[in-house]
Design an enzyme around this catalytic site. Structure first.
Site, PDB file in Angstrom:
ATOM      1  N   ASP A   1      47.812  38.634  48.106  1.00 45.11           N
ATOM      2  CA  ASP A   1      48.734  37.704  47.481  1.00 45.11           C
ATOM      3  C   ASP A   1      48.277  37.181  46.155  1.00 45.11           C
ATOM      4  OD1 ASP A   1      50.084  38.200  50.170  1.00 45.11           O
ATOM      5  OD2 ASP A   1      50.330  36.017  50.152  1.00 45.11           O
TER       6      ASP A   1
ATOM      7  N   ASP B   1      57.111  42.566  55.650  1.00 41.52           N
ATOM      8  CA  ASP B   1      55.628  42.288  55.592  1.00 41.52           C
ATOM      9  C   ASP B   1      54.741  42.985  56.740  1.00 41.52           C
ATOM     10  OD1 ASP B   1      53.678  40.887  54.495  1.00 41.52           O
ATOM     11  OD2 ASP B   1      54.763  38.955  54.614  1.00 41.52           O
TER      12      ASP B   1
HETATM   13  C1  GAL Z   1      52.346  37.539  52.874  1.00 39.06           C
HETATM   14  C2  GAL Z   1      52.942  37.970  51.795  1.00 39.06           C
HETATM   15  C3  GAL Z   1      53.469  36.941  50.921  1.00 39.06           C
HETATM   16  C4  GAL Z   1      54.678  36.266  51.570  1.00 39.06           C
HETATM   17  C5  GAL Z   1      54.133  35.583  52.807  1.00 39.06           C
HETATM   18  C6  GAL Z   1      54.937  34.991  53.770  1.00 39.06           C
HETATM   19  O1  GAL Z   1      51.933  38.411  53.828  1.00 39.06           O
HETATM   20  O2  GAL Z   1      52.131  38.933  51.067  1.00 39.06           O
HETATM   21  O3  GAL Z   1      54.338  37.550  49.766  1.00 39.06           O
HETATM   22  O4  GAL Z   1      55.880  37.009  51.837  1.00 39.06           O
HETATM   23  O5  GAL Z   1      53.340  36.672  53.734  1.00 39.06           O
HETATM   24  O6  GAL Z   1      54.266  34.295  55.116  1.00 39.06           O
END
Ligand code: GAL
Length: 376
Positions: A184, A127
């Site tokens: 997301d 991430d």
């Molecule tokens: C976001 C990501 C999500 C999930 C989340 C976890 O940045 O896009 O898919 O992994 O973090 O905190």
């Protein structure tokens, strides 16, 4: 490590967020096999954010699994998943903290890759939160790419920088096998439509060894769980799943697979749709809009056996009649070929069309066909 087809699996985030545990992973691995997902080609069970203690081990500097969630650590969880004939995935972040505020891998890339390898991890989602200012994000994905290779284990590298820095133009060079291209997903129609429409003209660089990841599917969530929001109807789930397949996107399920309905199970194991997603050539679809109704989208995709996938999507609120004008996709009327189609969703047999094809599509729904040319 060679990744010829878009990865398929399940990820904890969409439904469970921080509510993850050894028990959940084992139960989900059991359900995964029982529901026929493994037989349909799904392989990865991935634990997303929130699996670790809030701080690294003060002596070794290593990441440590949160003992209340994973009392025996991660290696036995990986063993259990492997015992089912599946692959095990985990999550970390290129910044100092993960998005949910657990330790990230910044400046610990090689140590963490080594730790993941020692636990038996086969897939790492990486991430992009809390990146230190002044550091080029691309460098951080390069670092983890090197670290995973150095770890001595084949680990699929799933980069997740949400499409920033024109990710499609450089990510392949870092060793990544898939790259998140958008923010997301949430479980509502506007969210999946926005994602797919934003990527249709950016699929040219998505190909074997490194695929455009349009995020985990919300198919089957019906508004429950972390990214639940309003939820979707079955028609929407059918459209979402088919759209991901036309784009050769990774198919990472995000619903509670222990509770999938028969409809959802049949949808996500539909052989023809999966075959479209997993096509060896992974060509992007050609897209055409209805001449005056913008909500009606037609996709046409070359498949490796000389056939084509043809999809009609209704992104609007009213039933519409979608059209495929074959000359838009390279088949002029004078070519001397008709198009014979088979409906992959309702299983009806072949019908033959000349020059164009029109089909009624209910609101939010889709119709998907496998098409082949037939000499007149
Ligand atoms: C976001 C990501 C999500 C999930 C989340 C976890 O940045 O896009 O898919 O992994 O973090 O905190």
């Amino acid at each position: 490590m060679l990744i010829h087809r878009p990865p398929m699996g399940w990820n904890t985030w969409n439904t469970f967020g921080a509510n993850i545990s050894d028990k959940l992973i084992r139960e989900s691995a059991d359900a995964f096999v029982e529901a026929g997902l493994k037989d349909a080609g799904y392989k990865y069970i991935v634990i997303d954010d929130c699996w670790s203690k809030k701080l690294r081990d003060p002596d070794t500097d290593r990441l440590v699994a949160e003992p209340q969630k994973f009392p025996d650590g991660m290696a036995p969880v990986a063993d259990y998943v492997h015992g089912k004939g599946l692959k095990f995935g985990m999550y970390s972040c290129a910044g100092q903290r993960t998005c949910a505020d657990y330790p990230g891998s910044f400046d610990h890339e090689f140590l963490d890759a080594e730790t993941f390898a020692s636990w038996g991890v086969d897939y790492l989602k990486y991430d992009f939160c809390y990146k230190p200012g002044g550091i080029d994000g691309r460098l951080l994905y390069r670092r983890m790419g090197m670290a995973l290779r150095a770890s001595g284990r084949d680990i699929l590298y799933s980069a997740c920088n949400w499409g920033s820095d024109d990710v499609w133009s450089w990510i392949r060079s870092t060793g990544a096998h898939m790259y998140r291209s958008t923010g997301d997903i949430f479980d509502n129609p506007a969210s999946y439509r926005k994602i797919v429409l934003s990527q249709l003209d950016k699929l040219g660089t998505s190909a074997p060894q490194c695929f455009n990841d349009m995020d985990m599917l919300t198919v089957g969530m019906y508004g429950s769980g972390l990214v639940g929001t309003t939820g979707c109807t079955d028609a929407d789930y059918r459209s979402q799943f088919a759209l991901w397949c036309f784009c050769s996107a990774p198919l990472m399920l995000g619903c509670d697979i222990r509770k999938m309905s028969g409809f959802i199970r049949d949808l996500v194991t539909n052989k023809d749709l999966i075959r479209v997603d997993q096509d060896a050539e992974a060509r992007p679809p050609m897209a055409a809009r209805h001449p005056w109704n913008e909500d009606l989208l037609t996709l046409f995709k070359h498949l490796d056996d000389g056939t084509y996938a043809l999809g009609f999507f209704n992104l609007g609120e009213e039933e519409g009649e979608a059209v495929a004008t074959f000359s838009d996709f390279g088949l002029p009327a004078h070519a001397g070929y008709d198009v014979s189609v088979r409906d992959v969703l309702d299983g009806t047999g072949e019908s033959v069309y000349r020059e164009y094809m029109r089909v009624k599509v209910p609101a939010h729904d889709c119709r998907v066909f496998i098409a082949r040319l037939e000499r007149r």
